[in-house]
Design a protein around this motif. Structure first.
Motif, mmCIF file in Angstrom:
data_model
loop_
_atom_site.group_PDB
_atom_site.id
_atom_site.type_symbol
_atom_site.label_atom_id
_atom_site.label_comp_id
_atom_site.label_asym_id
_atom_site.label_seq_id
_atom_site.Cartn_x
_atom_site.Cartn_y
_atom_site.Cartn_z
ATOM 1 N N PHE A 23 0.906 -1.252 -0.009
ATOM 2 C CA PHE A 23 0.050 0.220 0.024
ATOM 3 C C PHE A 23 0.994 1.385 -0.155
ATOM 4 O O PHE A 23 0.689 2.069 -0.697
ATOM 5 C CB PHE A 23 -1.045 0.033 1.228
ATOM 6 C CG PHE A 23 -1.922 -0.982 1.496
ATOM 7 C CD1 PHE A 23 -2.290 -1.707 0.256
ATOM 8 C CD2 PHE A 23 -2.419 -1.471 2.646
ATOM 9 C CE1 PHE A 23 -3.173 -2.583 0.230
ATOM 10 C CE2 PHE A 23 -3.444 -2.631 2.680
ATOM 11 C CZ PHE A 23 -3.765 -2.836 1.623
ATOM 12 N N ALA A 24 1.959 1.311 0.995
ATOM 13 C CA ALA A 24 2.742 2.448 1.055
ATOM 14 C C ALA A 24 4.286 1.737 1.335
ATOM 15 O O ALA A 24 4.298 0.575 1.874
ATOM 16 C CB ALA A 24 2.197 3.370 2.196
ATOM 17 N N GLY A 25 5.063 2.614 1.047
ATOM 18 C CA GLY A 25 6.527 1.969 1.280
ATOM 19 C C GLY A 25 6.607 2.092 2.745
ATOM 20 O O GLY A 25 6.641 3.049 3.646
ATOM 21 N N LEU A 26 7.277 0.666 3.479
ATOM 22 C CA LEU A 26 7.378 0.604 4.652
ATOM 23 C C LEU A 26 8.860 0.469 4.955
ATOM 24 O O LEU A 26 9.617 -0.034 4.467
ATOM 25 C CB LEU A 26 6.736 -0.785 5.245
ATOM 26 C CG LEU A 26 5.327 -1.070 4.888
ATOM 27 C CD1 LEU A 26 4.835 -2.422 5.528
ATOM 28 C CD2 LEU A 26 4.493 0.148 5.767
ATOM 29 N N PRO A 27 9.140 1.019 6.407
ATOM 30 C CA PRO A 27 10.644 1.076 6.713
ATOM 31 C C PRO A 27 10.940 -0.510 6.633
ATOM 32 O O PRO A 27 10.433 -1.317 7.367
ATOM 33 C CB PRO A 27 10.539 1.709 8.019
ATOM 34 C CG PRO A 27 8.884 1.735 8.651
ATOM 35 C CD PRO A 27 8.283 1.796 7.449
ATOM 36 N N ARG A 28 12.413 -0.606 6.339
ATOM 37 C CA ARG A 28 12.925 -2.042 6.463
ATOM 38 C C ARG A 28 12.522 -2.975 5.555
ATOM 39 O O ARG A 28 12.716 -4.014 5.410
ATOM 40 C CB ARG A 28 13.041 -2.817 7.838
ATOM 41 C CG ARG A 28 14.030 -3.213 8.333
ATOM 42 C CD ARG A 28 14.144 -4.036 9.600
ATOM 43 N NE ARG A 28 13.107 -5.080 9.679
ATOM 44 C CZ ARG A 28 13.402 -6.313 9.430
ATOM 45 N NH1 ARG A 28 14.551 -6.484 9.001
ATOM 46 N NH2 ARG A 28 12.650 -7.326 9.319
ATOM 47 N N PHE A 29 11.278 -2.329 4.643
ATOM 48 C CA PHE A 29 10.925 -3.402 3.570
ATOM 49 C C PHE A 29 10.867 -2.646 2.173
ATOM 50 O O PHE A 29 9.957 -2.683 1.466
ATOM 51 C CB PHE A 29 9.489 -3.631 3.948
ATOM 52 C CG PHE A 29 9.359 -4.772 5.356
ATOM 53 C CD1 PHE A 29 9.458 -6.075 5.011
ATOM 54 C CD2 PHE A 29 9.013 -4.162 6.253
ATOM 55 C CE1 PHE A 29 9.778 -6.727 6.255
ATOM 56 C CE2 PHE A 29 9.180 -5.012 7.671
ATOM 57 C CZ PHE A 29 9.165 -6.279 7.622
ATOM 58 N N ALA A 30 12.060 -1.890 1.816
ATOM 59 C CA ALA A 30 11.855 -1.030 0.773
ATOM 60 C C ALA A 30 11.788 -1.973 -0.575
ATOM 61 O O ALA A 30 11.056 -1.696 -1.429
ATOM 62 C CB ALA A 30 13.298 -0.159 0.722
ATOM 63 N N ALA A 31 12.425 -2.987 -0.584
ATOM 64 C CA ALA A 31 12.402 -3.798 -1.892
ATOM 65 C C ALA A 31 11.211 -4.446 -1.840
ATOM 66 O O ALA A 31 10.576 -4.513 -2.885
ATOM 67 C CB ALA A 31 13.535 -4.900 -1.825
ATOM 68 N N TYR A 32 10.837 -4.871 -0.816
ATOM 69 C CA TYR A 32 9.590 -5.895 -0.662
ATOM 70 C C TYR A 32 8.231 -5.016 -1.002
ATOM 71 O O TYR A 32 7.104 -5.288 -1.901
ATOM 72 C CB TYR A 32 9.166 -6.692 0.459
ATOM 73 C CG TYR A 32 7.931 -7.595 0.604
ATOM 74 C CD1 TYR A 32 8.119 -8.790 -0.309
ATOM 75 C CD2 TYR A 32 6.840 -7.010 1.358
ATOM 76 C CE1 TYR A 32 6.939 -9.600 -0.280
ATOM 77 C CE2 TYR A 32 5.650 -8.170 1.295
ATOM 78 C CZ TYR A 32 5.804 -9.339 0.428
ATOM 79 O OH TYR A 32 4.745 -10.004 0.592
ATOM 80 N N SER A 33 8.273 -4.025 -0.382
ATOM 81 C CA SER A 33 7.176 -2.734 -0.601
ATOM 82 C C SER A 33 7.037 -2.348 -2.087
ATOM 83 O O SER A 33 6.111 -2.273 -2.717
ATOM 84 C CB SER A 33 7.452 -1.796 0.156
ATOM 85 O OG SER A 33 6.621 -1.849 1.506
ATOM 86 N N SER A 34 8.423 -1.871 -2.717
ATOM 87 C CA SER A 34 8.350 -1.697 -4.232
ATOM 88 C C SER A 34 7.812 -2.523 -4.914
ATOM 89 O O SER A 34 7.246 -2.350 -5.896
ATOM 90 C CB SER A 34 10.032 -1.244 -4.475
ATOM 91 O OG SER A 34 10.455 -0.197 -3.287
ATOM 92 N N SER A 35 8.136 -3.751 -4.872
ATOM 93 C CA SER A 35 7.812 -4.850 -5.679
ATOM 94 C C SER A 35 6.350 -4.925 -5.599
ATOM 95 O O SER A 35 5.663 -5.338 -6.567
ATOM 96 C CB SER A 35 8.578 -6.239 -5.268
ATOM 97 O OG SER A 35 8.268 -6.850 -4.245
ATOM 98 N N LYS A 36 5.794 -5.056 -4.322
ATOM 99 C CA LYS A 36 4.392 -5.314 -4.322
ATOM 100 C C LYS A 36 3.648 -4.086 -4.792
ATOM 101 O O LYS A 36 2.555 -4.227 -5.374
ATOM 102 C CB LYS A 36 3.888 -5.632 -2.964
ATOM 103 C CG LYS A 36 4.397 -6.948 -2.441
ATOM 104 C CD LYS A 36 4.024 -8.166 -3.299
ATOM 105 C CE LYS A 36 4.463 -9.725 -2.760
ATOM 106 N NZ LYS A 36 3.821 -10.647 -3.642
#
Ligand code: NAP
Length: 273
Positions: free
Chosen positions: A149-162
């Protein structure tokens, strides 16, 4: 809400990343509703095990091991499905990897691996399947995440891909508007993990995911039921849990406030797996 028993009868379904977890739960449910299934994962022994389990429910199951981030493999996967069962009706782009770690610690190749699997690993099977799905007026479902939904801290790659999957689904949906092909994206809420589920660390190594402390997770069957509901109803956007839906609606209405809350609760978010 249960799906009707006939909705998937004789439908040929390819589910990427279906040797375990959510993908396997969806396959099992579809098998008991009369679908023809093609399973996939990278590890051939896992695919063989999953196939053997499903053969106790239906004879109409086969599997092909391979990596969805390899475009030529995904063409082979789609060809295999059509040769094996004569057609293709549904593609579920489920294969994905979890990944965590601060952005500053992340190596470029590790970031690329997440994008290769989570984004391109959905792009390639879709490109390969689209001509046949156009013929069968079939369905394409992407598996997103609350982390997209939004970029989460510590999950930049995963958040970006989803997050990228959302835009991909939106583009494809509008392009397919007049073609009769259903395109949707499903957002699983936290769903119970397999004991050996792995995550990519910032170096790109697969490490076994620790249990999420204090997180109430949906069962894999609950998430699979929601996925089948979405396919049956042909709704663009659906969520496995009410809380996942609430978070998305809140983000879309109040993005500024949402980001401030993320900053406020960043320590808690960063402790998540
Ligand atoms: N569980 C949750 O709480 C949750 C929440 C939100 C979103 N999701 C999403 O839901 C999907 C399934 O998650 P899960 O929890 O069921 O994961 P999981 O237990 O790790 O299962 C993933 C499956 O995908 C396969 N796979 C991974 N990379 C692949 C690749 N490159 N090519 C082909 N197959 C591949 C894995 O087998 P191999 O390793 O043998 O390839 C495995 O069978 C993922 O897209 C995930 O991001 C999960």
């Amino acid at each position: 809400m249960p799906t009707s028993n006939h909705a998937f009868r004789d439908r040929v379904v390819v589910i990427t990343g279906s040797a375990q977890g959510i993908g396997y739960a969806v396959a099992e449910m579809l098998a008991s509703r009369g679908a023809y299934l093609i399973l996939n994962a990278r590890r051939s022994e896992k695919v063989a095990q999953a196939k053997a389990k499903l053969l106790s429910i239906t004879p109409h199951v086969d599997g092909l091991a391979g990596d969805v981030s390899d475009e030529s493999f995904t063409q082979e996967l789609v060809r295999f499905a059509i040769e094996r069962f004569g057609r293709l009706d549904i593609l579920i782009n489920n294969a994905g990897v979890a990944a965590g770690g601060l952005f500053k610690d992340t190596q470029g190749h590790a970031f690329r691996k997440v994008i290769d699997i989570n984004l391109l690993g959905s792009v390639y099977p879709t490109l390969a399947a689209l001509p046949e799905l156009t013929k069968t007026q079939g369905s394409i479902l992407f598996i997103g995440s609350v982390a997209g939904f939004a970029g989460l801290p510590r999950f930049a790659a995963y958040s970006s891909s989803k997050r990228a999957l959302v835009n991909l689904a939106e583009s494809l949906r509008t392009e397919c508007w007049d073609e009769g092909v259903f395109v949707g994206i499903h957002y699983p809420g936290f769903t119970e993990n397999e004991a050996d589920k792995t995550t990519l660390d910032p170096m790109g190594r697969e490490v076994v995911l620790q249990k999420r402390p204090g997180v109430r997770a949906l069962s894999r069957e609950q998430t699979a039921t929601k996925i089948l509901n979405q396919l049956e109803k042909r709704r663009f956007r659906m969520y496995s849990s009410k809380s996942a839906m609430a978070v998305d609606v809140f983000y879309r209405w109040f993005p500024g406030l949402f980001m401030r809350l993320i900053v406020l609760f960043r320590a808690r978010i960063m402790a998540m797996q």
